[in-house]
Design an enzyme around this catalytic site. Structure first.
Site, short mmCIF file in Angstrom:
data_model
loop_
_atom_site.label_atom_id
_atom_site.label_comp_id
_atom_site.label_asym_id
_atom_site.label_seq_id
_atom_site.Cartn_x
_atom_site.Cartn_y
_atom_site.Cartn_z
CD GLU A 1 -1.55 -3.81 9.26
OE1 GLU A 1 -1.37 -2.19 9.73
OE2 GLU A 1 -1.91 -3.90 8.53
NE ARG B 1 -1.02 -0.06 4.85
CZ ARG B 1 -0.92 -0.59 5.89
NH1 ARG B 1 -2.23 -1.41 6.04
NH2 ARG B 1 -0.97 -0.45 7.04
CD GLU C 1 1.97 2.52 6.70
OE1 GLU C 1 2.37 3.28 7.80
OE2 GLU C 1 1.03 2.32 6.10
#
Length: 860
Positions: free
Chosen positions: A732, A448, A450
């Protein structure tokens, strides 16, 4: 006559190290216990030979002779010397070569197109070089502001990818040295560097933090081509005004959004159709040689299934969540554009793009129409299991594409296997999660918008990482940046390299940069984990000021009461009881987590100081750890019973595993932890802070059966829930995917995070039964604890002494344990149940417990 020793390796760079940044690299090898010492031979480029006798160990031995000079190489080999003076054969030679050790060795400057427009086609900087004579040695030293890909006469010079990686650009930039001797044909060659934004100018971060052009606006490459001839001449061609540039076929390239490539565009590397380069100045930061391996393609994964989605899109399942890109072989007319999209999971039969947030993860290839086209991107990467091919000419076939797996090319040194296929899958998920997130730096996720070097993730995972892969070289580079990014008050950024926090977020909890426990503790936890694994005290020496700055900075912040209850904390991040939109709001008091890790960090720092011979510091930080421990008990323990006032799995796991309770209260705390775990149905109630410690705390308390029941739990939240849902990496969130197959609707949902994979540390140490007792495995513990219905398990680790193996089999009557002890190491064997502790030296050993009260050895 004993067998010869292994090849020599240099620092943490392996057996052949070119372009190192040290003039006196340390040497390591493995050899027999029977050796009294070793002869070390160094044969320099100029023919000089030096032989020295080394009577010490075999790991990280001092360089035995004069320092290397810039560009100088040598071949090193060793041989054992026995007590009677006889010698074994020499090892095979290992080559080492210094890079450019002095700033004055660099002659050129950064050059590029001069454009500041990120949407311009990626430039190619080049120069035609005369080769005037018989070449005996040729090197290219290269780095860039941005990413570069180096070619000679249209062929890449090396298999390194995404060079020079991501560093703290304001302080240093890595360079790499390439041996191009066999590419310097007499006459003329064209040296070219393709450039792209990468981490330097591309998009970084996530909404509110980061953006584009974080480090600079203009791409530039710095090259120094050095050609040595047989007659003693040397030509040096450094990037300067003589170099040219042209636009290449890479139209756009972004790490998050993907790469667009037009194969119809042919780069014209000639003076007539190119432009003079813009001169961008000499290096204004340190140019550092790498301390670890580069990113490389390490595996190719073939499609497992190709089908049409409900919307009619052509989808591909590679059967494994991985990090890299697609290599495609399209056939079609010129001008057709194939669009490749990537995702980790499916949602409703289509690619689940929501977890990507704003990252497009999309590559586009425009065909040239030439038969036999093969393409893969150079300047991006994606985290994906599934891909969608839009605009593909005809029906997609299995031979039309494959997934290329990339990561920092760390040697695999740790393994685990058992009689339970679910546990083996879980362990492989940990391995794949680490591979996908160790792309030049340790990141939090690879898919993503990030992909940052979050400190908390590696803080809890470092022991597992150091067991599974030889990551010391890579992580020492990252730790160097951590120290450079650290603030004067000891604050460690949430992620390294750091990003600028804009003023508009400075008031938002979790976005305002501050001292935060566990995340900042990476300054201490990571170097200590590497030291435990490698025995390399120089890692501690290099990081010691940073370690002290963190511990002392927190001491000032906490004040004389020693309880750290001020400011924002991530706490037990992603505790499953926390609200989906507030993962820091777990059940455990953040002040308990912060104070506990504060005591732990001080204790580890005391041990680091002792290892460095800093007696006063060791005493001082030991006293600090004691004081924080007493403060912890005053604040978080009942003054009458000693029971913890925070009644959670995490609180008890932390207090027990970090040794924060009075000795008389440990047993009761262990019993209470067992009660909490059983009350939760052996489901996890822990986040980042508690998860790495929970199973260890249970087994330390003698509740091995409960630890196994937690590990083998299949209901959410649990590790095997993710396996039952088809996970091939670590998630996650415990519920990143819901039981009905839908994706967690939260905006922070990744299917490739490695932090919760820290459970593999317990699998190695307790199921497999292998853990170091002394740094570098000089002495190691063999203490397997069978349970959970397992009938066998094994683990292995390539230590500084060589391969260690522990395997056990459980029969109806016996536990049979097989052990391999490498030279120079000692195994301390503890089979529990009252069996006597034994020691074993070099060799293979078999132990058999014939009853629960007696053990006998059967030598193998």
């Amino acid at each position: 006559m004993s067998a010869p020793v292994s090849r020599v390796s240099f620092e943490h760079l392996g057996a052949d190290a070119r372009g190192i940044g040290l003039e006196a690299p340390r040497l390591s090898w493995t050899g027999p216990d029977s050796a009294l010492g070793y002869d070390v031979e160094v044969r320099f480029d100029d023919g000089a030979v030096v032989v020295r006798r080394d009577a010490g160990g075999t790991s990280l031995r001092p360089w035995p002779t004069r320092p290397l000079r810039s560009r100088e190489g040598a071949v090193v080999r060793v041989r054992p010397v026995h007590a009677d003076g006889s010698t074994a054969p020499w090892s095979a030679g290992s080559a080492v070569e210094a890079g450019l050790l002095l700033a004055s060795d660099w002659e050129g400057e950064f050059v590029g197109s001069g454009s500041t427009a990120a949407d311009d086609p990626a430039p190619i900087v080049f120069r035609r070089l005369p080769v005037d004579g018989e070449v005996v040695r040729a090197r290219i030293h290269a780095t860039a502001r941005g990413l570069y890909s180096l070619e000679i006469d249209g062929r890449r010079v090396d298999d390194a990818l995404l060079e020079p990686g991501w560093q703290s650009y304001g302080h240093r930039v890595r360079y790499r040295t390439y041996d191009v001797t066999d590419r310097m044909a007499q006459g003329e060659v064209t040296v070219a560097a393709w450039l792209a934004d990468g981490w330097y100018r591309g998009r970084l971060g996530f909404p509110l933090i980061g953006g584009r052009e974080v480090y600079g606006t203009r791409l530039g490459v710095l090259l120094q081509v050095e050609i040595d001839y047989a007659d003693g001449r040397r030509d040096v061609f450094a990037t300067d005004a003589e170099w040219r540039w042209c636009a290449g076929p890479v139209l756009t390239a972004d790490l998050y959004d993907g790469e667009a490539f037009d194969a119809r565009r042919v780069a014209s590397l000639d003076d007539a159709s190119s432009l003079p380069v813009a001169l961008l100045g000499r290096p204004d930061v340190v140019l550092a040689a790498p301390s670890g391996p580069p990113v490389r393609a390490t595996q190719v994964v073939r499609p497992q299934r190709i089908w049409r989605s409900p919307s009619g899109s052509q989808l591909v399942d590679f059967g494994q969540n991985l990090v890299g890109w697609l290599r495609i072989r399209p056939r079609g007319e010129a001008g057709r554009t194939v669009t490749l999209r990537h995702a980790e999971v499916l949602d409703g039969g289509e690619l689940a793009l929501t977890p990507l947030r704003t990252a497009k993860a999309e590559d586009r290839y425009t065909l040239s129409g030439v038969p036999g086209e093969v393409w893969e991107p150079r300047f991006t990467f994606h985290g994906f299991r599934y891909a969608q091919a839009d605009g593909w000419p005809g029906e997609l076939r299995a031979d039309d594409l494959e997934a290329v797996v990339i990561h920092t090319d760390m040697p695999r040194i740790g393994r685990f296997e058992s009689s339970d296929a679910r546990l083996d899958r879980l362990h492989e998920n940990v391995v794949w999660g680490m591979r996908g997130n160790f792309v030049d730096i340790p990141t939090d996720c690879p898919q993503r918008d990030e992909r940052l070097g979050w400190t908390g993730d590696i803080a809890v995972f470092a022991p597992t990482a150091a067991y599974l892969f030889d990551c010391a070289g890579m992580l020492t580079s990252w730790l160097a940046d951590l120290a450079l990014e650290q603030h004067d008050d000891g604050l460690v950024p949430f992620f390294v390299p750091g990003l600028e926090f804009p003023p508009e977020v400075s008031h938002l909890p979790g976005l305002a940069l501050s001292h935060v426990a566990l995340w900042g503790d990476a300054a201490v936890l990571v170097p200590m984990a590497l030291y435990e694994s490698t025995g390399d005290v120089e890692i501690l020496r290099a990081q010691y000021r940073s370690m002290v700055a963190w511990v002392e900075g927190v001491a000032r912040l906490a004040g004389p009461e020693h309880v750290w209850d001020r400011g924002f904390q991530f706490g037990d991040w992603l505790d499953p009881t926390a609200p989906p939109d507030d993962p820091a709001a777990g059940a455990t008091d953040p002040a308990l987590v912060a104070t506990a890790y504060r005591a732990h960090g001080a204790r580890l720092l005391s041990r680091a100081a002792a290892a460095l011979g800093l007696v006063e510091d060791a005493h001082r930080f030991g006293l600090l750890a004691d004081a924080v421990g007493r403060a912890f008990r005053r604040r978080f323990c009942d003054p009458r019973t000693g029971a913890l006032t925070v009644d959670t799995q995490t609180a008890h796991a932390i207090a027990l595993r970090l040794d924060l309770l009075a000795p008389g209260h440990r047993e009761a705390a262990g019993a209470r932890l067992v009660e909490l775990v059983r009350a939760a149905g052996h489901r996890l109630a822990t986040g980042f802070a508690g998860t790495p410690l929970l199973l260890h705390a249970l087994s330390d308390a003698g509740a091995i059966d409960d630890a196994y029941r937690v590990l083998l739990q299949e209901e959410c939240p649990s590790w095997l829930y993710t396996v039952s849902m088809g996970a091939t990496t670590i998630w996650e969130r415990w519920d990143s995917m819901r039981p009905d197959g839908s994706v967690n609707p939260g905006e922070m949902t990744s299917f490739n995070h490695y932090a919760f994979g820290s459970v593999a540390d317990w699998m190695h140490r307790v199921i497999g039964g292998l853990s170091p007792l002394e740094p570098g495995y000089d002495r190691f513990l063999v203490a397997p604890r069978p349970g959970g219905g397992l009938t066998r398990a094994s683990t292995s680790h390539v230590s500084p002494h060589g391969l260690i193996e522990v395997g056990w089999t459980l029969t109806e009557e016996d536990l049979i344990v097989d052990i391999t002890v490498p030279p120079g190491a000692v195994a301390v064997v503890d089979l529990g149940d009252g069996h006597p502790v034994a020691e074993r030296g070099e060799g293979r050993h078999r132990l058999r417990t014939r009853s629960r009260s007696r053990a006998a050895e059967v030598r193998g």
